[in-house]
Design a protein around this motif. Structure first.
Motif, mmCIF file in Angstrom:
data_model
loop_
_atom_site.group_PDB
_atom_site.id
_atom_site.type_symbol
_atom_site.label_atom_id
_atom_site.label_comp_id
_atom_site.label_asym_id
_atom_site.label_seq_id
_atom_site.Cartn_x
_atom_site.Cartn_y
_atom_site.Cartn_z
ATOM 1 N N ALA A 1 45.671 39.085 39.421
ATOM 2 C CA ALA A 1 46.366 38.480 38.286
ATOM 3 C C ALA A 1 47.558 37.650 38.750
ATOM 4 O O ALA A 1 47.891 36.628 38.151
ATOM 5 C CB ALA A 1 46.830 39.572 37.328
ATOM 6 N N ASP A 2 48.221 38.082 39.851
ATOM 7 C CA ASP A 2 49.385 37.383 40.395
ATOM 8 C C ASP A 2 50.432 37.133 39.309
ATOM 9 O O ASP A 2 50.940 36.028 39.159
ATOM 10 C CB ASP A 2 48.937 36.058 41.032
ATOM 11 N N ALA A 3 50.689 38.206 38.526
ATOM 12 C CA ALA A 3 51.594 38.054 37.389
ATOM 13 C C ALA A 3 52.979 38.607 37.665
ATOM 14 O O ALA A 3 53.772 38.780 36.744
ATOM 15 C CB ALA A 3 50.990 38.746 36.170
ATOM 16 N N GLY A 4 53.287 38.920 38.926
ATOM 17 C CA GLY A 4 54.644 39.349 39.260
ATOM 18 C C GLY A 4 54.944 40.803 38.957
ATOM 19 O O GLY A 4 56.088 41.144 38.633
ATOM 20 N N ALA A 5 53.932 41.683 39.079
ATOM 21 C CA ALA A 5 54.208 43.104 38.916
ATOM 22 C C ALA A 5 54.946 43.607 40.144
ATOM 23 O O ALA A 5 54.676 43.162 41.256
ATOM 24 C CB ALA A 5 52.900 43.873 38.728
ATOM 25 N N ALA A 6 55.890 44.532 39.938
ATOM 26 C CA ALA A 6 56.670 45.048 41.067
ATOM 27 C C ALA A 6 56.870 46.544 40.925
ATOM 28 O O ALA A 6 56.991 47.060 39.817
ATOM 29 C CB ALA A 6 58.025 44.348 41.140
ATOM 30 N N VAL A 7 56.881 47.224 42.047
ATOM 31 C CA VAL A 7 57.284 48.627 42.091
ATOM 32 C C VAL A 7 58.601 48.656 42.844
ATOM 33 O O VAL A 7 58.727 48.044 43.910
ATOM 34 C CB VAL A 7 56.225 49.489 42.816
ATOM 35 N N ILE A 8 59.593 49.301 42.271
ATOM 36 C CA ILE A 8 60.879 49.311 42.971
ATOM 37 C C ILE A 8 61.262 50.736 43.330
ATOM 38 O O ILE A 8 60.812 51.707 42.724
ATOM 39 C CB ILE A 8 62.002 48.649 42.131
ATOM 40 N N SER A 9 62.070 50.845 44.374
ATOM 41 C CA SER A 9 62.523 52.155 44.813
ATOM 42 C C SER A 9 63.627 52.638 43.875
ATOM 43 O O SER A 9 64.256 51.853 43.161
ATOM 44 C CB SER A 9 63.052 52.073 46.241
ATOM 45 N N GLU A 10 63.862 53.943 43.902
ATOM 46 C CA GLU A 10 64.893 54.514 43.036
ATOM 47 C C GLU A 10 66.256 53.898 43.310
ATOM 48 O O GLU A 10 67.011 53.599 42.391
ATOM 49 C CB GLU A 10 64.955 56.028 43.241
ATOM 50 N N TYR B 1 58.998 46.363 45.931
ATOM 51 C CA TYR B 1 57.677 46.024 46.483
ATOM 52 C C TYR B 1 56.946 45.093 45.527
ATOM 53 O O TYR B 1 56.834 45.391 44.331
ATOM 54 C CB TYR B 1 56.856 47.288 46.689
ATOM 55 N N VAL B 2 56.483 43.971 46.051
ATOM 56 C CA VAL B 2 55.740 43.020 45.221
ATOM 57 C C VAL B 2 54.495 42.577 45.988
ATOM 58 O O VAL B 2 54.383 42.797 47.185
ATOM 59 C CB VAL B 2 56.600 41.796 44.866
ATOM 60 N N MET B 3 53.563 41.948 45.266
ATOM 61 C CA MET B 3 52.365 41.418 45.901
ATOM 62 C C MET B 3 52.635 39.972 46.297
ATOM 63 O O MET B 3 53.283 39.229 45.537
ATOM 64 C CB MET B 3 51.201 41.435 44.909
ATOM 65 N N PRO B 4 52.137 39.532 47.441
ATOM 66 C CA PRO B 4 52.356 38.139 47.831
ATOM 67 C C PRO B 4 51.547 37.203 46.946
ATOM 68 O O PRO B 4 50.385 37.484 46.649
ATOM 69 C CB PRO B 4 51.855 38.094 49.276
ATOM 70 N N SER B 5 52.191 36.144 46.512
ATOM 71 C CA SER B 5 51.475 35.149 45.744
ATOM 72 C C SER B 5 50.714 34.251 46.709
ATOM 73 O O SER B 5 49.486 34.160 46.674
ATOM 74 C CB SER B 5 52.477 34.350 44.905
ATOM 75 N N THR B 6 51.458 33.596 47.572
ATOM 76 C CA THR B 6 50.785 32.823 48.613
ATOM 77 C C THR B 6 51.254 33.279 49.987
ATOM 78 O O THR B 6 50.464 33.409 50.918
ATOM 79 C CB THR B 6 51.115 31.324 48.474
ATOM 80 N N ASP B 7 52.525 33.570 50.101
ATOM 81 C CA ASP B 7 53.121 33.830 51.416
ATOM 82 C C ASP B 7 52.723 35.213 51.920
ATOM 83 O O ASP B 7 53.232 36.214 51.453
ATOM 84 C CB ASP B 7 54.649 33.729 51.306
ATOM 85 N N VAL C 1 59.787 43.301 49.567
ATOM 86 C CA VAL C 1 58.749 43.644 50.535
ATOM 87 C C VAL C 1 57.390 43.276 49.971
ATOM 88 O O VAL C 1 57.014 43.738 48.901
ATOM 89 C CB VAL C 1 58.803 45.154 50.860
ATOM 90 N N HIS C 2 56.667 42.426 50.697
ATOM 91 C CA HIS C 2 55.312 42.061 50.282
ATOM 92 C C HIS C 2 54.335 43.121 50.748
ATOM 93 O O HIS C 2 54.351 43.517 51.909
ATOM 94 C CB HIS C 2 54.915 40.710 50.883
ATOM 95 N N ILE C 3 53.498 43.584 49.809
ATOM 96 C CA ILE C 3 52.505 44.589 50.179
ATOM 97 C C ILE C 3 51.145 44.174 49.625
ATOM 98 O O ILE C 3 51.038 43.285 48.780
ATOM 99 C CB ILE C 3 52.874 45.983 49.626
ATOM 100 N N LEU C 4 50.121 44.816 50.118
ATOM 101 C CA LEU C 4 48.784 44.661 49.554
ATOM 102 C C LEU C 4 48.375 46.014 48.980
ATOM 103 O O LEU C 4 48.886 47.048 49.414
ATOM 104 C CB LEU C 4 47.797 44.198 50.631
ATOM 105 N N PRO C 5 47.455 46.045 48.023
ATOM 106 C CA PRO C 5 47.094 47.301 47.355
ATOM 107 C C PRO C 5 46.714 48.378 48.369
ATOM 108 O O PRO C 5 46.130 48.080 49.413
ATOM 109 C CB PRO C 5 45.879 46.930 46.499
ATOM 110 N N GLY C 6 47.020 49.613 48.043
ATOM 111 C CA GLY C 6 46.678 50.719 48.925
ATOM 112 C C GLY C 6 47.824 51.123 49.834
ATOM 113 O O GLY C 6 47.775 52.167 50.471
ATOM 114 N N PHE C 7 48.875 50.279 49.886
ATOM 115 C CA PHE C 7 49.986 50.583 50.797
ATOM 116 C C PHE C 7 50.660 51.916 50.468
ATOM 117 O O PHE C 7 50.888 52.744 51.341
ATOM 118 C CB PHE C 7 51.014 49.452 50.768
#
Lengths: 116, 877
Positions: free
Chosen positions: B634-643, B690-696, B607-613
């Motif tokens: 930074a676009d360094a591939g940080a991710a938050v994952i669900s349990e 949950y990850v941040m979109p790089s370009t897409d 899931v692509h998200i933007l900060p604050g979601f």
């Protein structure tokens, strides 16, 4: 339902054929048909109005006879019935059927012991 | 031929009834006069002649009657007489009539309302040529039984080229929102793109112009519009075929109009915001190509995954045989690509796709409506029997005067039919008026995009049902009168009553059915409560969701737009926090993707998200940290994952700090773990990462948590976003509203609402029936009650006596009802897989509710019995 034909003395189911036959001779109004039938049969068949008019209505519906309003000899208006082409054909068929049935019945009644 | 002639002359007879009457009168007069004339001519005196002629003719009225009897129209006339007689009788007893019509209107209305939906879902033939030979191809996951829409390219090729039973294969892309520009104003419209064979497979003929052929897909210059779009957007313009429509950046020639009522065999996606599954514009797609990722795993037309291929089988081919051949061919493909264990293509009926869950539920609701009707009919039967007791004397007179049994039974059936028709007409009228309210409750995704509504079929169904009801409730009393004997009818004093076993049987039946319905409503209610109680893991209250598609295809611009929008929203004083996401819990579950950790492959939704979601959605952080604006930059591939994703991806080690790659080979490292949220209420939802979109950054939904959730805030926020994207339509909604309107919530609510309404109706009718029966018994036993009182019975003991006697059929009914529930459970469980019917608590509650209603209904007339003044009663005799 129409009243039974018993009181009129007409064999069940033959009234239509008899009316057609009478009308085949000449167009006639309702009263004329009744009296003519009584005359021809020497009073054996007395067709009352309760049987006659439903029969006429039925034949007219089926297109075997056609009714037309004319003045009578006494200058009254009356409905004269004429046999139609289909009526003539039906009469012929019914007459033949009746003859063959009568013949068959007669043969049965003539039957004697020992005959097959 | 003869029959036709009879029919026609009958019609003539009906049309010229007056003329025939006067003709007949005149003919009879002529007969009479001619007869008199003949008799006078034969020498009779005029008065004697007239008398003789009258005797000869008999009663002119009778003769006319006999003549009228000739032909079928006379029977019709007599039925008409009976109808008028029935109407007069009913008008004379307005209380009874209103009660009866009201009962019928309610019970038939319940059926009409359900049928207006069920007809489209279950019965009405789909608007395709030979729908029996038409199938949708879907992928069945053998392990879970889940069916998905996208069919891999290699299977499509096999279907097109090798399968002997398949004539054509049509492909359709998913709903795609495109800008339609008219009069310099742009609007987002739903579009589908389909291959040239699509409409041909469905066997649909254009209403105007033509549909697609092979060359259209390559040119990309033409568009077909729906009948609705033709009417609404182009005012039904007759010269539509010469016009162009600006779809996206280019003008396209309108080459055809689809027929009215055309239905795409597709799952409705109305729960996804405002998609209807009925696109206005349909573009032509070139032949499919193989999708990226794992070779051959997707089929792509026009850059989109093709979904729900439609195939037409050759005449004479059966689905089972075709499926067998497909299985064999698919096995070959699997071996070729090493796809063992993955989903297999299956033929599905389009109806199953259009109405995925609606079918069995609709059958159940129709059955419930039928039960309500039977309960209502039982009341009516009792009312008619009671009323006829009062009319026994009249019946006796009619029979004595020569009315045949047939005629009396017919008169009673006709009386019932008059009531039934009045009830059916009121029911259709009421359903038509209330249909808007009803259809708002209908869960679209379950019942699809079908055109539901009150039409001729529904009206005919109601009328048929009404006449069936008339037979049901009038046949019992009529059957009783067929066996009536004249003498006792005339002799029996009016108002004497006997207790009838039939009345008690009716009560038992009603009680049993009421228990079944109340229990069903209870189960539906519990399901609804169960859904409402599911812990969400997020807080949709006070959150505005916004969809906006700025008219740019450039991914960097798009991403910049969303980032700017989130910042603008967060900066507002009335907004607490803002964010954006591509998937939205309970609204838009994320798409399944293959995610790889160091050891192997798993399924998850990226899931692509933007900060604050996370903050805006009200989610809870378990470990680590949220994604921030720094991560985005930074676009360094940080991710938050669900349990649950952590459990799937890293079952045996700490997720924090672990790494994985998405299907597009992008590497990620886990910086935080969040508590699970309910992404959807359907089973098999992939766990989200949950990850941040790089370009897409396509298809983002903006979220804003407001400080005060009032309507004005929604409008202000919408305006803010509109200003950022001029010319692009913006949809703003409360998240909680969208969830409440979604199928998983609406389906159980709809069922609970309908079954609850039916149960209430059934309970009311049953109570009314019991009330009536007991009141009737009490009234007919006034003398006995007076005697008992005179002999020393207390009022309380009389009440007990009456209630106890009224109770026998109720107890029998309860037993039958409980047995019925257990029997139905077995049937329903086979039909409705998700239904949990092992619920003794609900059954017990249902029994208690019905018994309570019965006791109350019996108590009031019973109390009336105890108020009898013995002196008055005994003196009156």
């Amino acid at each position: 339902m129409a009243p039974s034909d018993k009181s009129t003395g007409v064999v069940r189911g033959t009234l239509d054929m008899l009316i057609l036959k009478v009308l085949a001779l000449e167009p006639m109004h309702g009263y004329g048909v009744g009296t003519r039938l009584a005359q021809i049969t020497n009073g054996v068949f007395q067709v009352n109005a309760g049987s006659l008019f439903p029969a006429l209505a039925r034949l007219e519906r089926d297109g075997l006879i056609a009714g037309e309003w004319h003045a009578t000899e006494n200058n009254r208006r009356a409905k004269y019935y004429t046999l139609s082409r289909r009526g003539r054909a039906t009469l012929k068929a019914q007459t033949e059927e009746w003859r063959s049935q009568v013949d068959a019945i007669a043969r049965v009644l003539r039957l004697n012991r020992g005959e097959a | 031929m003869r029959a036709l002639r009879g029919f026609l002359s009958g019609l003539r007879g009906l049309a010229r009834r007056k003329q025939h009457e006067t003709d007949l009168d005149e003919e009879l007069r002529a007969f009479f006069e001619t007869s008199v004339g003949a008799k006078i001519a034969a020498g009779m005196r005029p008065d004697e002649a007239a008398r003789a002629a009258r005797l000869e003719l008999g009663s002119p009225a009778a003769v006319k009657d006999y003549v009228r009897d000739v032909g079928w129209e006379s029977r019709l006339e007599r039925v008409w007489q009976d109808v008028r007689y029935a109407v007069r009788l009913l008008a004379r007893q307005p209380g009874f009539s209103v009660m009866a019509v009201l009962t019928l209107a309610l019970t038939i209305g319940a059926n009409t309302a359900i049928f207006s939906i069920a007809d489209a879902v279950l019965f009405r033939p789909l608007p395709y040529a030979d729908p029996d030979r038409l199938f949708v191809v879907r992928m069945l996951e053998p392990a879970t039984g889940r069916r998905t829409s996208g069919v891999p390219y290699d299977y499509i090729r096999v279907l097109e080229e090798l399968h002997p039973d398949v004539i054509t294969v049509g492909l359709r892309g998913p709903t795609f929102m495109m800008a339609h520009t008219a009069n310099d104003a742009a609007e987002w419209v739903e579009t589908f793109s389909v291959t040239a064979d699509y409409f041909q497979s469905l066997g649909v003929r254009p209403h105007r112009g033509r549909l697609f052929d092979g060359a259209d897909g390559e040119s990309g210059r033409v568009v077909v519009i729906s009948h609705e779009a033709w009417q609404r957007r182009f005012g039904g313009d007759e010269s539509i075929l010469g016009r162009t429509a600006k779809i996206g950046p280019s003008d396209r020639d309108i080459v055809g109009v689809l027929p009215p009522g055309f239905l795409f065999p597709s799952m409705s996606q109305r729960h996804l915001y405002s998609l209807t599954g009925r696109p206005d514009f349909i573009t032509a797609a070139p032949p499919p190509v193989s999708g990226g990722g794992v070779p051959g795993l997707t089929t792509v037309i026009f850059g989109n995954t093709a979904v729900d291929p439609i195939v037409r089988l050759r005449p004479g081919a059966t689905r089972a045989e075709a499926q067998q051949r497909l299985d064999a061919l698919a096995a070959g493909v699997k071996v070729e690509h090493g796809l063992a264990g993955t989903a297999v293509p299956v033929f599905d009926e389009p109806r199953a796709l259009l109405f995925p869950t609606g079918g069995p539920v609709m059958l159940l609701l129709l059955g419930a409506a039928g039960v309500v009707l039977i309960i209502g009919c039982a009341n009516l039967a009792r009312m008619l029997i009671a009323r006829k007791r009062q009319r026994e004397h009249e019946l006796g007179v009619r029979i004595a005067l020569g009315a045949t049994r047939l005629r009396i039974v017919r008169a009673e059936l006709i009386e019932g039919s008059v009531l039934a028709v009045a009830g059916a007409v009121s029911a259709v009228a009421a359903t038509t008026l209330g249909f808007e309210a009803l259809s708002r409750q209908v869960p679209q995704a379950a019942y699809g995009v079908a055109a539901i509504g009150v039409d001729g079929r529904v009206a005919a169904f109601s009328l048929m049902l009404g006449l069936l009801a008339a037979v049901l409730f009038a046949a019992l009393p009529a059957w009783r009168s067929a066996g009536l004997d004249v003498q006792p009818l005339l002799r029996r004093p009016r108002g004497r009553h006997d207790r009838s076993i039939q009345g008690q049987a009716l009560t038992s039946m009603q009680v049993a059915m009421a228990i079944v319905l109340v229990c069903g409503a209870g189960l539906a209610l519990r399901e609804l409560i169960g859904v409402l109680r599911v812990p969400l893991g997020f807080d949709p209250q006070g959150v505005v969701t916004l969809t906006v598609n700025p008219m740019t295809r450039d991914p960097h611009e798009l991403k910049a737009f969303y980032v700017r929008a989130v910042e603008a929203l967060a900066a507002r004083p009335d907004v607490q926090s803002a964010g954006a996401s591509r998937a939205l819990p309970l609204v838009l579950p994320g798409a399944n993707e293959h995610v790889q950790d160091e050891t192997g492959q798993s399924s998850a939704a990226v899931v692509h998200i933007l900060p604050g979601f996370f903050e805006t959605a009200g989610m809870r952080l378990m470990r680590g940290r949220w994604l921030t604006r720094d991560d985005l930059v930074a676009d360094a591939g940080a991710a938050v994952i669900s349990e649950s994703a952590a459990m799937v991806l890293f079952p045996d080690r700490e997720a924090l700090g672990a790494t994985f790659t998405s299907s597009s080979q992008r590497p990620f490292h886990v910086v935080g773990v969040t508590a699970d949220v309910q992404m959807s209420l359907e089973r098999h939802t992939p766990p989200p990462v949950y990850v941040m979109p790089s370009t897409d950054a396509r298809g983002m939904t903006l979220l804003a948590r407001v400080r005060a959730p009032v309507g004005a805030a929604l409008m202000d926020i919408r305006r803010e976003v509109s200003a950022l994207a001029p010319g692009s339509p913006v949809t703003a909604r409360w998240w909680s509203d969208t969830i409440a309107a979604s199928t998983p919530y609406r389906s159980p609510r709809f069922q609970a609402l309908v079954l609850g309404g039916f149960a209430g109706l059934a309970l009311g009718l049953t109570a009314l029936g019991i009330f009536g029966t007991v009141a009737f018994l009490v009234a007919s036993r006034r003398r006995e009650m007076g005697l008992r009182m005179a002999l020393g019975a207390t009022p309380a003991s009389l009440v007990r006596l009456v209630v106890r006697q009224a109770f026998a059929p109720i107890v029998i009914g309860v037993i039958l009802g409980v047995a019925g529930v257990y029997w139905l459970k077995r049937v329903a469980q086979a039909q409705l897989a998700g239904l949990d019917t092992r619920d003794p608590l609900t059954l017990a509650a249902a029994v208690i509710i019905v018994i309570a209603a019965a006791v109350i209904a019996a108590y009031f007339p019973a109390r009336h019995a105890s108020r009898v003044d013995p002196a008055l009663v005994l003196r009156a005799e």
